[in-house]
Design an enzyme around this catalytic site. Structure first.
Site, PDB file in Angstrom:
ATOM      1  N   HIS A  64       0.998  -1.275  -0.081  1.00  0.00           N
ATOM      2  CA  HIS A  64      -0.146  -0.002  -0.119  1.00  0.00           C
ATOM      3  C   HIS A  64       0.970   1.318  -0.126  1.00  0.00           C
ATOM      4  O   HIS A  64       1.579   1.519   0.926  1.00  0.00           O
ATOM      5  CB  HIS A  64      -0.741   0.099   1.145  1.00  0.00           C
ATOM      6  CG  HIS A  64      -1.869  -1.186   1.446  1.00  0.00           C
ATOM      7  ND1 HIS A  64      -3.219  -1.231   1.182  1.00  0.00           N
ATOM      8  CD2 HIS A  64      -1.376  -2.485   1.987  1.00  0.00           C
ATOM      9  CE1 HIS A  64      -3.330  -2.498   1.485  1.00  0.00           C
ATOM     10  NE2 HIS A  64      -2.602  -3.151   2.029  1.00  0.00           N
ATOM     11  N   ARG A  66       0.062   4.432  -0.930  1.00  0.00           N
ATOM     12  CA  ARG A  66      -0.576   5.688  -0.394  1.00  0.00           C
ATOM     13  C   ARG A  66      -0.758   7.015  -1.288  1.00  0.00           C
ATOM     14  O   ARG A  66      -1.302   7.951  -0.868  1.00  0.00           O
ATOM     15  CB  ARG A  66       0.156   6.237   1.050  1.00  0.00           C
ATOM     16  CG  ARG A  66       0.176   5.286   2.121  1.00  0.00           C
ATOM     17  CD  ARG A  66      -1.248   4.433   2.375  1.00  0.00           C
ATOM     18  NE  ARG A  66      -0.606   3.716   3.745  1.00  0.00           N
ATOM     19  CZ  ARG A  66      -1.721   2.676   4.111  1.00  0.00           C
ATOM     20  NH1 ARG A  66      -2.780   2.271   3.257  1.00  0.00           N
ATOM     21  NH2 ARG A  66      -1.367   1.902   5.074  1.00  0.00           N
ATOM     22  N   ASN A  96      -6.560   0.897  -2.054  1.00  0.00           N
ATOM     23  CA  ASN A  96      -7.263   1.746  -1.067  1.00  0.00           C
ATOM     24  C   ASN A  96      -6.408   3.039  -0.751  1.00  0.00           C
ATOM     25  O   ASN A  96      -6.135   3.214   0.305  1.00  0.00           O
ATOM     26  CB  ASN A  96      -7.495   0.980   0.295  1.00  0.00           C
ATOM     27  CG  ASN A  96      -6.180   0.399   0.799  1.00  0.00           C
ATOM     28  OD1 ASN A  96      -5.153   0.197   0.011  1.00  0.00           O
ATOM     29  ND2 ASN A  96      -6.088   0.089   2.226  1.00  0.00           N
ATOM     30  N   LYS A 149      -8.892  -6.578  -6.474  1.00  0.00           N
ATOM     31  CA  LYS A 149      -8.722  -6.744  -5.168  1.00  0.00           C
ATOM     32  C   LYS A 149     -10.172  -6.669  -4.443  1.00  0.00           C
ATOM     33  O   LYS A 149     -10.817  -5.577  -4.680  1.00  0.00           O
ATOM     34  CB  LYS A 149      -7.849  -5.727  -4.520  1.00  0.00           C
ATOM     35  CG  LYS A 149      -8.000  -5.571  -3.031  1.00  0.00           C
ATOM     36  CD  LYS A 149      -6.892  -6.581  -2.256  1.00  0.00           C
ATOM     37  CE  LYS A 149      -7.146  -6.460  -0.627  1.00  0.00           C
ATOM     38  NZ  LYS A 149      -6.338  -5.429  -0.030  1.00  0.00           N
ATOM     39  N   HIS A 181      -9.223 -10.163   0.640  1.00  0.00           N
ATOM     40  CA  HIS A 181      -8.745  -9.701   1.984  1.00  0.00           C
ATOM     41  C   HIS A 181     -10.244 -10.385   2.809  1.00  0.00           C
ATOM     42  O   HIS A 181     -11.288  -9.947   2.674  1.00  0.00           O
ATOM     43  CB  HIS A 181      -8.690  -8.171   2.435  1.00  0.00           C
ATOM     44  CG  HIS A 181      -8.755  -7.754   3.889  1.00  0.00           C
ATOM     45  ND1 HIS A 181      -7.906  -6.919   4.324  1.00  0.00           N
ATOM     46  CD2 HIS A 181      -9.384  -8.393   5.150  1.00  0.00           C
ATOM     47  CE1 HIS A 181      -7.807  -6.907   5.607  1.00  0.00           C
ATOM     48  NE2 HIS A 181      -8.708  -7.534   6.010  1.00  0.00           N
ATOM     49  N   HIS A 235      -2.908 -12.633   2.919  1.00  0.00           N
ATOM     50  CA  HIS A 235      -2.570 -12.741   4.241  1.00  0.00           C
ATOM     51  C   HIS A 235      -3.694 -13.446   5.370  1.00  0.00           C
ATOM     52  O   HIS A 235      -4.222 -13.282   6.258  1.00  0.00           O
ATOM     53  CB  HIS A 235      -2.417 -11.280   5.211  1.00  0.00           C
ATOM     54  CG  HIS A 235      -3.522 -10.234   4.727  1.00  0.00           C
ATOM     55  ND1 HIS A 235      -5.005 -10.694   4.446  1.00  0.00           N
ATOM     56  CD2 HIS A 235      -3.731  -9.025   4.250  1.00  0.00           C
ATOM     57  CE1 HIS A 235      -5.608  -9.654   4.143  1.00  0.00           C
ATOM     58  NE2 HIS A 235      -4.710  -8.441   3.875  1.00  0.00           N
ATOM     59  N   ASP A 306       2.437  -6.734   2.471  1.00  0.00           N
ATOM     60  CA  ASP A 306       1.309  -6.003   3.018  1.00  0.00           C
ATOM     61  C   ASP A 306       1.951  -4.715   3.657  1.00  0.00           C
ATOM     62  O   ASP A 306       1.472  -4.134   4.740  1.00  0.00           O
ATOM     63  CB  ASP A 306       0.347  -6.768   4.264  1.00  0.00           C
ATOM     64  CG  ASP A 306      -0.988  -6.025   4.224  1.00  0.00           C
ATOM     65  OD1 ASP A 306      -1.073  -4.966   3.577  1.00  0.00           O
ATOM     66  OD2 ASP A 306      -1.589  -6.420   5.282  1.00  0.00           O
ATOM     67  N   HIS A 310       1.871   3.711   8.228  1.00  0.00           N
ATOM     68  CA  HIS A 310       1.161   4.951   8.982  1.00  0.00           C
ATOM     69  C   HIS A 310       2.288   5.495   9.940  1.00  0.00           C
ATOM     70  O   HIS A 310       3.058   4.964  10.262  1.00  0.00           O
ATOM     71  CB  HIS A 310      -0.039   4.293   9.853  1.00  0.00           C
ATOM     72  CG  HIS A 310      -1.048   3.523   9.239  1.00  0.00           C
ATOM     73  ND1 HIS A 310      -2.115   3.970   8.496  1.00  0.00           N
ATOM     74  CD2 HIS A 310      -1.111   2.026   9.096  1.00  0.00           C
ATOM     75  CE1 HIS A 310      -2.769   3.113   7.860  1.00  0.00           C
ATOM     76  NE2 HIS A 310      -2.281   1.841   8.278  1.00  0.00           N
ATOM     77  N   GLY A 325      -1.974  -1.582  10.329  1.00  0.00           N
ATOM     78  CA  GLY A 325      -0.895  -1.842   9.348  1.00  0.00           C
ATOM     79  C   GLY A 325       0.290  -1.596   9.790  1.00  0.00           C
ATOM     80  O   GLY A 325       0.557  -0.613  10.696  1.00  0.00           O
TER      81      GLY A 325
HETATM   82  O1  DOR Z   1      -3.648  -3.751   8.480  1.00  0.00           O
HETATM   83  C1  DOR Z   1      -4.178  -3.260   7.251  1.00  0.00           C
HETATM   84  N1  DOR Z   1      -3.530  -2.223   6.859  1.00  0.00           N
HETATM   85  N2  DOR Z   1      -4.685  -4.404   6.569  1.00  0.00           N
HETATM   86  C2  DOR Z   1      -5.303  -3.900   5.371  1.00  0.00           C
HETATM   87  O2  DOR Z   1      -6.042  -4.629   5.038  1.00  0.00           O
HETATM   88  C3  DOR Z   1      -5.203  -2.477   4.888  1.00  0.00           C
HETATM   89  C4  DOR Z   1      -3.760  -2.053   5.523  1.00  0.00           C
HETATM   90  C5  DOR Z   1      -3.685  -0.382   5.130  1.00  0.00           C
HETATM   91  O3  DOR Z   1      -3.883  -0.024   4.105  1.00  0.00           O
HETATM   92  O4  DOR Z   1      -3.504   0.156   6.050  1.00  0.00           O
END
Ligand code: DOR
Length: 450
Positions: A64, A66, A96, A149, A181, A235, A306, A310, A325
């Protein structure tokens, strides 16, 4: 007659489909065209890999990054820079973002943003949503698209397919393998009250419990069977899912993450607090062991990081407001090499999980093995190097890793993307040269290169 290459990687021990072989690799125009003793041949550049092990380029098929919308956590440049520093040559990025990648416009926008800014080759997933289910068959065919997805349970962002009719439609529209997921949204909602007002991330696997995951996985496989659609369960975290999925391998492939293979509750929550919070959660030892059994017995097809960055500020919010995450694209290979050195997995299995596996299940064209005609994507590792993983070495904008302070034996020392050295001894080399990944089912990109 002597051949001329752009790059010769000489004297390395190469992990090939035929086993480990000490020989030279010659790359021209991005492809491996020479394998063997190339000492009489010429090259614009030569890399002496004596003492190093040469792996097919590591593919991380779950990250991911961002961008767009949340670039303070990561962007395509920083995420792919972290990837090459960790020996990764190719990434598949998740939908996402903000906006979510659910339309042709959002998808093309990502491809445009990637031009000249990615250090690895890249592909983007299309997110399924009740609004675009009818259009998924068209969207998944776009060059550079990794596939569709589906989020069955809500996680970071707003993507969700939680009603059965929409799930069925999503699986009916299209042909390629769908990445999913698996957490059951209804059960997540029912159990949410368990964590209200309890500022304790150790409650994460209590809220999002085993049944939450298993129920969604059961539902997915039921619909995959009735619609005849191939699925990839991302996962996987429970012993029960692993056993169940072993009975459905004709249609279902399986992914695990280094986090779930390495961390375990409750110690991870005591040591890392909300840094160990992810969806689906890290669970107790019994499940971690079941994942390793899945690796050992061949149920698991892929290890993906994955990578879900953050900031520490965001993570410091009281649980459950702390986001789920962990970053991981830079530590995927080092952590697995650490497990290799302790005998948890073999080098051949590691390669199967990190390059041959993703190539096989997603139908990547020209990647995933060291073979004539394949892309010159190589990850060079020093299996004897002992290093300590550290927050301060992480290129992710989030600036941390759940594996901080972990000592591992085995380390990526160079990353080569289509014959170009992009990382050497922990430093980037040259410019970002990433290109869209080509897929067997949508070879338009490949035609353009001929
Ligand atoms: O823990 C997670 N973080 N699981 C996910 O499915 C999305 C991911 C995120 O994008 O932060």
């Amino acid at each position: 007659m002597a051949e001329t290459f752009d790059l010769i990687v000489k004297n390395g021990e190469c992990v090939t489909p035929a086993g480990r072989q000490s020989f030279d690799l010659g790359i021209r125009d991005g492809r491996i065209i020479g394998m063997g003793d190339l000492s009489e041949d010429k090259a614009a550049e030569t890399f002496d890999a004596k003492g190093l092990t040469v792996l097919p380029g590591v593919i991380d098929s779950q990250v991911h990054f961002r961008e767009p919308g949340l670039e303070h956590k990561e962007d395509l440049e920083s995420g792919t820079r972290a990837a090459i520093l960790g020996g990764v040559t190719c990434v598949f990025e998740m939908p996402n973002t903000n906006p979510s990648t659910t339309t042709i416009e959002a998808f093309n926008d990502k491809l445009r943003r990637a031009e000249g800014r990615t250090w690895t080759d890249h592909a983007f997933f299309i997110g399924a949503s009740p609004d675009n289910v009818e259009n998924l068959g068209f969207l998944e065919k776009q060059p550079g698209c990794a596939g569709v997805k589906i989020f069955m349970g809500s996680s970071t962002g707003s993507l969700l397919v939680d009603d059965e009719e929409a799930l069925k439609l999503a699986l009916e529209n299209g042909h390629r393998r769908v990445a999913v997921h698996c957490e059951d949204e209804e059960r997540l909602k029912e159990r949410r009250s368990l964590i209200e007002g309890i500022n304790d991330p150790a409650m994460h696997p209590v809220w999002r419990d085993e049944k939450t995951a298993l129920r969604a996985t059961h539902k997915l496989i039921r619909y995959a069977r009735t619609t005849g659609r191939r699925v990839h369960v991302l996962h996987v975290t429970t012993a029960e899912e692993m056993k169940f999925l072993s009975l459905h391998k004709e249609i279902a492939t399986v992914e695990v993450t280094p986090q779930h293979l390495t961390l375990a509750a409750p110690s991870c929550y005591m040591e890392l607090g909300s840094r160990a919070q992810m969806n689906p959660p890290v669970r107790v030892e019994r499940h971690r062991e079941a994942l390793w059994r899945g690796v050992a017995t061949g149920i698991v097809d892929v290890v993906g990081s994955d990578h879900a960055p953050h900031t520490l500020e965001e993570k410091a919010k009281p649980y459950p407001n702390s986001p789920s995450g962990m970053p991981g694209v830079q530590t995927l290979l080092p952590v697995l090499l650490g497990h290799l050195s302790t005998g948890r997995l073999s080098l051949e299995r590691l390669v199967d999980l990190t390059s041959a596996g993703p190539a096989r299940i997603y139908g990547i064209a020209g990647k995933g093995r060291i073979a004539l005609g394949y892309d010159g994507d190589l990850t060079l590792v020093d299996l004897e190097a002992t290093r300590r993983i550290s927050d301060s070495d992480m290129a992710t904008k989030s600036g941390w890793t759940p594996f901080h302070d972990m000592e591992v034996k085995g380390w990526p020392v160079a990353t080569i993307v289509r014959g170009q050295i992009v990382m050497r001894d922990g430093q980037t080399v040259g410019d970002p040269i990433g290109q869209p990944v080509r897929f067997q089912e949508t070879l338009a990109g490949a035609q353009a290169r001929l």
